[in-house]
Design an enzyme around this catalytic site. Structure first.
Site, PDB file in Angstrom:
ATOM      1  N   HIS A  59       1.159  -1.342  -0.422  1.00 49.38           N
ATOM      2  CA  HIS A  59       0.095  -0.590   0.041  1.00 49.38           C
ATOM      3  C   HIS A  59       1.032   1.225   0.180  1.00 49.38           C
ATOM      4  O   HIS A  59       0.572   1.757  -0.847  1.00 49.38           O
ATOM      5  CB  HIS A  59      -0.716   0.275   1.026  1.00 49.38           C
ATOM      6  N   SER A 106      -2.541  -8.124   2.322  1.00 47.94           N
ATOM      7  CA  SER A 106      -2.931  -7.701   4.378  1.00 47.94           C
ATOM      8  C   SER A 106      -3.267  -9.082   4.762  1.00 47.94           C
ATOM      9  O   SER A 106      -2.923  -9.375   6.403  1.00 47.94           O
ATOM     10  CB  SER A 106      -4.769  -7.272   4.263  1.00 47.94           C
ATOM     11  N   MET A 133       2.430  -8.857  -1.275  1.00 49.97           N
ATOM     12  CA  MET A 133       2.501  -8.645  -0.181  1.00 49.97           C
ATOM     13  C   MET A 133       0.543  -8.481  -0.491  1.00 49.97           C
ATOM     14  O   MET A 133       0.167  -8.207  -1.084  1.00 49.97           O
ATOM     15  CB  MET A 133       3.096  -6.877   0.472  1.00 49.97           C
TER      16      MET A 133
END
Ligand code: PAF
Length: 288
Positions: free
Chosen positions: A47, A196, A194
Site C-alpha cells: 500500500h 493484508s 504482499m
C-alpha cells in the site's frame, strides 16, 4: 515536473463525503493534483508503495480505508479482516499522505441503498464464479469512492489483476473522469506478493507461500514463446499441490485485456492463480 510530496506529519481524517469533497475541491482550486489510493486498511509496504507512486504523480494523496462488506461472501473473512486504524494512520503519517477518508458503513450504504455496479464478461472468469457478488461489491464501492472524491487519478495494485481490469472497465463505461492506474505487485524478498491476508499464515504456511510466485513464473516462462498452455498449467498445478496448496482453485493463462483463457499466448497475457494454504486464500499473477 514531479510534485514534491507532503513531509511526514499528521494525516487529515475525513469522515464524511462532504468533508472529502470540500478538501479535494480546495486542493484542486489551488492548482494541486489529487490522487486517491483506495484500501481496506491493514496497510503494508505494498500500500505504501502505491502512496509513494501517487505522490510522484500528484501533489496531494488521499488514502481511503474502508472494509467493504459488500465484497465479502457469507463464508469469507469480513468479521476477522484485520482492522488496525491507528497503526494505519501512523504509517500514512510516516509516508506523508495528506488525508485519510474513513467512512462508516452507513455513510457508504445508507438505509435503502439499492444500486449496484456490475461489469459483465470480465467478472465471469477466474475469481468471478468462485466469489459470487465480489466484483459487484468492489465495482460499486470503487465507483462511489471515485465519484465522492473526484480525484485526478486513483491507484490500484496489479496483485488483484482482475479487480484492476474490472475497475478500469467500470470507470471507462460510466465516464468517470478519474485516471485509473495499475501499479506492479510489491513482493517480499522471497517473491510472496504482499497482502493484508498474509498475516493469517502460520510460520509453516508462510514458508510455503512463495511457491505460488515461483510456479507462476515457471508457467509464464514456458508459455512465452507461443506453445500450448495446457502442459505448463498441469505441471504448475501439480507443483502447487505438492507444496501443500489445497484446493488450487485456478491456475490459468488469460488475455491481459479481456481475461479470456488462452490455449496459446499470442499477445499480452497474464498467468493467474488462486489457492488455499490452510484457511488462507492466496491470489497472485505475473505478466507473460
Ligand atoms: O483491493 C482492495 O483493497 C479493495 O478491493 C478495494 C479496491 C479498496 C475496494 O474495497
Amino acid at each position: 515536473m514531479t510534485p514534491s510530496p507532503s513531509p511526514p506529519g499528521p494525516v487529515l481524517r475525513l469522515g464524511d463525503v462532504a468533508a472529502l469533497r470540500a478538501q479535494v475541491r480546495a486542493w484542486r482550486a489551488a492548482g494541486e493534483g489529487v490522487a486517491l489510493v483506495p484500501t481496506m486498511g491493514a496497510l503494508h509496504e505494498g500500500h505504501l508503495s502505491l502512496v509513494r507512486r501517487a505522490q510522484a504523480r500528484c501533489r496531494r494523496v488521499v488514502v481511503s480505508i474502508f472494509v467493504n462488506p459488500t465484497q465479502f461472501g457469507p463464508n469469507e473473512d469480513f468479521s476477522r479482516y484485520p482492522r488496525v486504524l491507528e497503526a494505519d494512520l501512523a504509517l500514512l503519517a510516516e509516508v506523508g499522505a495528506d488525508a485519510a477518508f474513513l467512512p462508516e458503513v452507513a455513510t457508504m450504504y445508507p438505509p435503502g441503498f439499492a444500486t449496484t455496479v456490475t461489469v459483465a464478461g470480465l467478472t465471469e472468469v477466474l475469481c468471478g464464479p468462485l466469489r459470487p457478488g465480489h466484483f459487484a461489491g468492489v465495482a460499486t464501492v470503487v465507483t462511489k469512492l471515485l465519484l465522492q472524491g473526484l480525484p485526478d487519478r486513483a491507484l490500484f495494485g496489479e496483485k488483484d489483476f482482475q479487480q484492476l481490469q474490472v475497475i478500469r472497465r467500470a470507470a471507462r463505461d460510466l465516464d468517470i473522469p478519474v485516471a485509473i492506474e495499475g501499479a506492479p505487485t510489491f513482493r517480499e524478498a522471497d517473491g510472496l506478493a504482499m497482502s493484508s491476508r498474509n498475516r493469517y499464515l502460520s510460520a509453516e504456511e508462510r514458508r510455503v507461500a512463495p511457491v505460488m510466485h515461483a510456479v507462476l513464473q515457471q508457467v509464464a516462462e514456458a508459455v512465452r514463446g507461443g506453445g500450448e498452455t495446457a502442459p505448463a498449467l498441469a505441471q504448475g498445478r501439480a507443483a502447487l499441490e505438492a507444496a501443500g496448496f489445497s484446493p488450487v482453485q485456478y491456475l490459468s493463462v488469460n488475455d491481459a485485456e479481456s481475461l479470456a483463457p488462452l490455449d496459446r499466448v499470442e499477445g499480452p497475457a497474464r498467468v493467474l492463480a488462486a489457492a488455499y494454504l490452510g484457511r488462507t486464500r492466496l491470489i497472485d499473477n505475473v505478466a507473460v
